[in-house]
Structures are given as structure tokens and as C-alpha cells.
Motif scaffolding. Structure first.
Motif, short mmCIF file in Angstrom:
data_model
loop_
_atom_site.label_atom_id
_atom_site.label_comp_id
_atom_site.label_asym_id
_atom_site.label_seq_id
_atom_site.Cartn_x
_atom_site.Cartn_y
_atom_site.Cartn_z
N THR A 100 5.40 1.74 -3.32
CA THR A 100 4.21 0.88 -3.38
C THR A 100 3.09 1.58 -2.64
OG1 THR A 100 4.74 -0.26 -1.32
CG2 THR A 100 5.63 -1.20 -3.34
N ARG A 101 1.90 1.04 -2.80
CA ARG A 101 0.78 1.62 -2.05
C ARG A 101 -0.19 0.54 -1.64
NH1 ARG A 101 -2.98 -0.18 -5.18
NH2 ARG A 101 -3.39 0.72 -7.22
N PHE A 102 -0.91 0.83 -0.57
CA PHE A 102 -2.06 0.02 -0.21
C PHE A 102 -3.23 0.98 -0.32
CE2 PHE A 102 -4.82 -1.75 3.34
CZ PHE A 102 -5.33 -2.76 2.54
N ALA A 103 -4.27 0.54 -1.05
CA ALA A 103 -5.34 1.47 -1.39
C ALA A 103 -6.71 0.90 -1.03
CB ALA A 103 -5.26 1.79 -2.88
N PRO A 104 -7.00 0.76 0.23
CA PRO A 104 -8.27 0.14 0.61
C PRO A 104 -9.47 1.05 0.36
CG PRO A 104 -7.18 1.00 2.56
CD PRO A 104 -6.22 1.19 1.41
N SER A 105 -10.59 0.42 0.04
CA SER A 105 -11.87 1.15 -0.02
C SER A 105 -12.51 0.99 1.35
CB SER A 105 -12.78 0.53 -1.08
OG SER A 105 -12.13 0.54 -2.32
N PRO A 106 -12.81 2.08 2.03
CA PRO A 106 -13.29 1.97 3.41
C PRO A 106 -14.78 1.65 3.48
CG PRO A 106 -13.07 4.27 2.84
CD PRO A 106 -12.67 3.49 1.63
N VAL A 162 -6.58 6.03 0.94
CA VAL A 162 -7.94 5.58 1.24
C VAL A 162 -8.83 5.92 0.05
CG1 VAL A 162 -9.87 5.80 2.84
CG2 VAL A 162 -7.52 5.91 3.71
N GLU A 163 -9.38 4.89 -0.57
CA GLU A 163 -10.17 5.09 -1.79
C GLU A 163 -11.64 5.25 -1.42
OE1 GLU A 163 -8.75 2.20 -4.78
OE2 GLU A 163 -7.17 3.69 -5.06
N ASP A 164 -11.94 6.46 -1.00
CA ASP A 164 -13.27 6.72 -0.44
C ASP A 164 -14.13 7.56 -1.39
OD1 ASP A 164 -11.69 8.93 -0.20
OD2 ASP A 164 -12.24 9.40 1.86
N THR A 188 -14.85 8.49 -11.68
CA THR A 188 -15.12 7.08 -11.37
C THR A 188 -13.86 6.39 -10.83
OG1 THR A 188 -14.65 6.44 -13.62
CG2 THR A 188 -16.98 6.88 -13.07
N TYR A 189 -14.10 5.24 -10.31
CA TYR A 189 -13.07 4.49 -9.58
C TYR A 189 -11.77 4.27 -10.35
CZ TYR A 189 -10.71 0.52 -7.73
OH TYR A 189 -9.73 -0.31 -7.29
N ASN A 190 -11.88 3.64 -11.54
CA ASN A 190 -10.65 3.31 -12.29
C ASN A 190 -9.84 4.55 -12.66
OD1 ASN A 190 -10.13 0.43 -12.88
ND2 ASN A 190 -12.28 0.49 -13.49
N CYS A 234 -9.73 7.45 -10.93
CA CYS A 234 -9.06 8.00 -9.74
C CYS A 234 -7.80 7.20 -9.40
CB CYS A 234 -10.00 8.00 -8.53
SG CYS A 234 -11.44 9.04 -8.76
N VAL A 235 -7.90 5.88 -9.54
CA VAL A 235 -6.76 5.02 -9.23
C VAL A 235 -5.56 5.42 -10.11
CG1 VAL A 235 -5.89 2.65 -9.38
CG2 VAL A 235 -8.15 3.08 -8.42
N VAL A 236 -5.86 5.66 -11.40
CA VAL A 236 -4.78 6.00 -12.33
C VAL A 236 -4.14 7.34 -11.97
CG1 VAL A 236 -4.25 6.58 -14.72
CG2 VAL A 236 -5.76 4.66 -14.21
N ILE A 276 0.86 -3.53 -6.12
CA ILE A 276 0.64 -4.89 -5.62
C ILE A 276 -0.77 -4.92 -5.06
CG2 ILE A 276 1.40 -6.59 -3.90
CD1 ILE A 276 4.24 -5.36 -4.20
N ARG A 277 -1.62 -5.76 -5.63
CA ARG A 277 -3.02 -5.76 -5.20
C ARG A 277 -3.64 -7.11 -5.50
NH1 ARG A 277 -5.06 -1.36 -9.68
NH2 ARG A 277 -4.58 -2.57 -11.54
N GLY A 278 -4.88 -7.27 -5.08
CA GLY A 278 -5.59 -8.53 -5.27
C GLY A 278 -5.89 -8.78 -6.74
N1 GLU Z 1 -9.61 0.12 -3.52
C1 GLU Z 1 -9.40 -1.18 -4.08
C2 GLU Z 1 -9.90 -2.24 -3.14
O1 GLU Z 1 -10.06 -1.99 -1.95
C3 GLU Z 1 -7.96 -1.45 -4.40
C4 GLU Z 1 -7.54 -0.76 -5.62
C5 GLU Z 1 -6.13 -1.00 -6.05
O2 GLU Z 1 -5.33 -1.55 -5.28
O3 GLU Z 1 -5.81 -0.59 -7.15
O4 GLU Z 1 -10.15 -3.34 -3.57
#
Ligand code: GLU
Length: 499
Positions: free
Chosen positions: A12-18, A48-50, A190-192, A194-196, A208-210
């Protein structure tokens, strides 16, 4: 369609945007991703999604990492930084251009605005019309000097379906999705996109995300498939709302994890509390991290938004405060007092221990515990409105003489102690029993009742009308400090009322 998790292992990952500190909702997402990985003996990745250079700051990254550390959510891998993966993203974009799953688009901003405007006028949903798709652009020459964006070639037909861990089956028609820009004209990804690439490279098995990301998911799945990837299982957690059921915002109080620390919540309490926001295990409310990890298998996730309830958080915190070791509490207390310019060491060590035992069951937060110690360490502000009002209610004609009698008795105790003693020095000559005894003597000498003296004493010595037993409280101070505070109070009785 059955979910097809990455066969190797749960990752799993947690991927916050700082772009700010660790939000309480983000912390809950991190907690669930962490617990799910731990439950399966898997790996929890921090990323870290920076990529948004304008909004990402090193301070926010630090705040997020600190928040995770404070909560004890340790990553097994990472932190990875998207800002350091530019070369990889460029390579993938180049390979997609070669494979025909992406294409350059020369439409200018103005042209696209006009397109959207025209669509809106016709009552259509604004979307890119595919004008630079290779088959539509055949024969057309790229305009001179225009740097193209790169667009993903989304499938035209069919549906994207996934079985969401939280929301069940979700299907979106490809006709609803247009060709997403994956690289801007300056080449930045772009964002989407990079996530992929990251989810693929990092072999994430469960995202697992919001649920603010539900709309991104079909786009991400399409890109992932175009890259030959196996899509992870997705779980979209409903938002956390404020106590009034509205979207959580500053006006509800603490929203960042750091604030919970400042307010005096214990990390174990916050973790326990957050675990119950959007997940349940029967009626269990208080449980350890270990129990949570053992139970958290991805089931029993709530479908509707969770609501913050500060009373409940306080209740959970109180529980953990009772469990906390005295030494740990004192370390925290010392730091909190320091921020208020006070030294815990100004109290005698037996008073410190005594105070801790007296107060810890009465408070819900470390900050409230600190407030009690401040009462001991700092002379109360007798001019404060609450003190004045308390006194106005408590004073009776006998108070002054009774208090005077009490303070003279104290003088005798002080005289028997070493002259330098400003802290509660000898427990033998000054303790709750002694304080209680001289209180009784003073009351008896003036035919006074306990509250006539006890409440003014509390207000003069601690600035509060309500405290634990007054003799216990007084015994925490050096007798000389008690005498000085009571005399200051008595002096206030003589002074003409202010205002
Ligand atoms: N970086 C995104 C955010 O902070 C999360 C992206 C994801 O979990 O796929 O909302």
C-alpha cells in the motif's frame, strides 16, 4: 470483473501532496493504508507527490513526515519524491508516444477555451474533441513554433469497472472520459499520469485513498492498462466531516495533526480515535495498535462520511492519559511548560509527583494537565474577571479574619523551615494533613465554615474556584508561596475595588 491484486505481496502507499501540514483526513488515510499493509505482512510505501512545484513546499513535506512520525506510522519504503522521478516520467511518455497510446496535441489554450465555450453553448459537457488524434490530424501540419502537450489516447468505447474495497462495484463509460493531458507543453508530467507510473513502478497492490479521487480512478486505470500494468485494488474512503456534518474546515477547530499534538492529545489516542472514523469492529472503541492491525482486513469500512467528535476524542485521550507512564508525562509537561516560560523544576520533586497524581485523572488532555501545573508555578492574576467574580460570590465577612489567622499559622511553619526554602521543602513539616489542620484551626477560631475560606484560598492561590481538595492543593506549594499568595489576596480585599 474480479479485482486482480498484484500477486506478489500486499503493498500500500500513502501519497500526500505537500501543500500544507498533515490533515486529519490524510492521517486517517495513512493509518488505514499502513494498517492494511501490516495486517497482511506487506509493505507500506510513503510517496511525496510534489510535482506541483508552485504549491509544494519543503516545510509542508517536513510537517507531513513529522506528523507521520508522531503518529508512529512508519513507512517500510520511501519517502519517494515525485520531483526526483522526472526522468522516469519522461521515458514513459516517450515510450507511449512510440506505442501510439499517447500523441502530441498542438491545440492552443485559446483554441481549447473556444471549443469549451462552443460546447457549453450547445448544452454539451465540455471535453476535448480529439482534434489532434493521429487519425483526425492526418495530413495536417503541426503549427510552427508551438510546443505540444501530450495526451493519453483514452479508449473510445467500453466501460472501466472496478470493485472498490469501500464503495463496491463502480463503472464509468469511456465515452465519459476524454484524452487526458499527460505532459504539459513544457514537458512536465501531470498529476494523474505520475500517480499511475508510481503505482506501477512501486508495485502497489492496494490503493487506499480519499474518495475525492474516485473520478481519477477510471483515467488512471486506462493509463495503467495502456502501460501493460495490472491494476491494483482500489479503496476510496469517504471524507471526514466536522461535528456539524459539513466539510471539515478550520472553523471546526484542529484540522492538522500538529494541532492535535499542540492541544495535548497523545498519538496513541489519535490513532485509536482515527481508526474508528469510518471503520468499526463490533462495539470496540478502545483498542491497541496491535489489535487494530490484527482486525483491519479491509472489511467493515463505512460507506458514508465519518463525523469528527471532539468529545469522543477527549474521552479516548483520557483513557490513554491514565495508561501513560508518569515519566513520559513529565517529559511532555516539561516541554509544554517551557513554551509558557515556566520550569517544572521550580517545584519540589515530591510536589511534581503529587501534582501529577492529583491532576491526571481530572484532565482530558496534556494541555489541561499543563494548565494545572501553571496554577502552581505562576501567581494567579487576581484582577482577572473570573477570579473577581469568583471572589465576589465566595467572600463573607468572616473570610478576612479567618484567612489572616490561617496565614499566621503558616508563618510559624515557615519559621521552622530553612529560610531559603521557596519550594515545598520538608514533607514532614508541610503536607496536606498539616494544611488541613491549620485550616480547621482557623475556621474554628472564627466560627467560619469551610467554603468561606476554602474558595477564596483557591482563587487567591490558584486562580480557580474549583480544584481538588484545597489542603492537597496547598501542600503542593511551598508554605512561603501559599503565605505570599494569601497575603496578596488579603491586600486586594483592602484595596478599593477597581473599575
Ligand atoms: N496526492 C494525493 C492527495 O494528496 C493523493 C493521491 C492518491 O492517493 O492517489 O490528495
Amino acid at each position: 470483473m474480479e479485482p486482480r491484486p498484484n500477486p506478489t505481496k500486499v503493498r500500500t502507499r500513502f501519497a500526500p501532496s505537500p501543500t500544507g501540514s498533515l490533515h486529519i483526513g490524510g492521517a486517517r488515510t495513512a493509518l488505514f493504508a499502513w494498517a492494511f499493509a501490516r495486517h497482511h505482512g506487506g509493505c507500506f510505501v510513503l510517496r511525496v507527490e510534489d510535482t506541483d512545484l508552485e504549491r509544494s513546499t519543503p516545510e509542508a513535506t517536513r510537517a507531513i513526515l513529522d506528523g507521520m512520525a508522531w503518529l508512529g506510522l512508519e513507512a517500510d519504503e520511501g519517502p519517494y519524491f515525485q520531483s526526483k522521478r522526472g526522468e522516469r516520467y519522461r521515458d514513459v511518455i516517450a515510450s507511449m508516444l512510440r506505442a501510439g497510446t499517447a500523441y502530441p496535441c498542438y491545440a492552443s489554450g485559446g483554441e481549447l477555451d473556444a471549443l469549451r465555450e462552443a460546447q457549453r453553448r450547445e448544452g454539451l459537457k465540455p471535453r476535448y474533441d480529439g482534434r489532434w488524434r493521429p487519425e483526425q490530424a492526418a495530413g495536417r501540419r503541426a503549427p510552427e513554433g508551438v510546443a505540444p502537450t501530450v495526451r493519453f489516447r483514452n479508449p473510445d468505447t467500453g466501460v472501466v469497472t472496478w470493485d472498490d474495497m469501500v464503495k463496491g462495484r463502480i463503472s464509468i463509460a469511456n465515452a465519459e472520459l476524454d484524452d487526458l493531458v499527460i505532459a504539459r507543453s513544457d514537458g512536465s508530467p501531470t498529476y494523474n499520469f505520475c500517480v499511475v507510473v508510481d503505482d506501477l513502478d512501486m508495485q502497489i497492490s492496494h490503493v487506499i485513498r480519499g474518495d475525492d479521487h474516485v473520478n481519477n480512478t477510471p483515467r488512471q486505470i486506462n493509463i495503467l492498462r495502456a502501460l501493460g500494468g495490472v491494476e491494483p485494488v482500489y479503496g476510496h474512503l469517504p471524507m471526514i466531516h466536522g461535528p456539524d456534518g459539513q466539510k471539515l474546515s478550520k472553523r471546526h477547530g484542529a484540522v492538522s495533526v500538529t494541532e492535535y499534538h499542540t492541544l495535548g492529545y497523545l498519538p496513541d489516542a489519535v490513532v485509536n480515535y482515527l481508526a474508528r472514523l469510518g471503520w468499526s469492529h463490533g462495539d470496540e472503541e478502545i483498542f491497541s495498535r496491535e489489535a487494530f492491525v490484527a482486525w483491519f482486513d479491509g472489511s467493515c469500512l463505512a460507506h458514508s462520511p465519518a463525523q469528527l467528535d471532539f468529545d469522543k476524542l477527549r474521552w479516548v485521550n483520557q483513557h490513554y492519559l491514565r495508561l501513560a507512564g508518569a515519566d513520559d508525562l513529565l517529559v511532555d509537561l516539561e516541554a509544554r511548560l517551557k513554551t509558557r516560560g515556566l520550569l517544572l523544576q521550580s517545584l519540589h520533586s515530591h510536589a511534581v509527583r503529587g501534582a501529577l497524581e492529583l491532576f491526571r485523572d481530572r484532565v482530558a488532555t496534556l494541555e489541561e494537565l499543563c494548565d494545572w501545573f501553571v496554577c502552581l508555578l505562576r501567581d494567579p492574576a487576581l484582577e482577572d474577571e473570573s477570579v473577581r467574580q469568583g471572589l465576589a460570590r465566595a467572600l463573607v465577612p468572616q473570610t478576612a479574619a479567618t484567612a489572616d489567622h490561617f496565614v499566621r499559622k503558616l508563618d510559624a511553619i515557615i519559621a521552622s523551615e530553612s529560610p531559603e526554602s521557596t519550594v515545598a521543602g520538608s514533607e514532614a513539616s508541610w503536607n496536606a494533613a498539616v494544611a488541613g489542620q491549620i485550616l480547621k484551626e482557623a475556621l474554628a477560631a472564627h466560627g467560619a465554615r469551610m467554603p468561606w475560606l476554602a474558595v477564596p484560598l483557591r482563587l487567591w492561590c490558584f486562580g480557580r474556584a474549583q480544584t481538588p481538595a484545597v489542603e492537597e492543593m496547598l501542600a503542593l506549594l511551598a508554605p512561603s508561596v501559599v503565605a505570599q499568595r494569601v497575603r496578596a489576596g488579603l491586600a486586594g480585599l483592602q484595596a478599593p475595588a477597581a473599575g
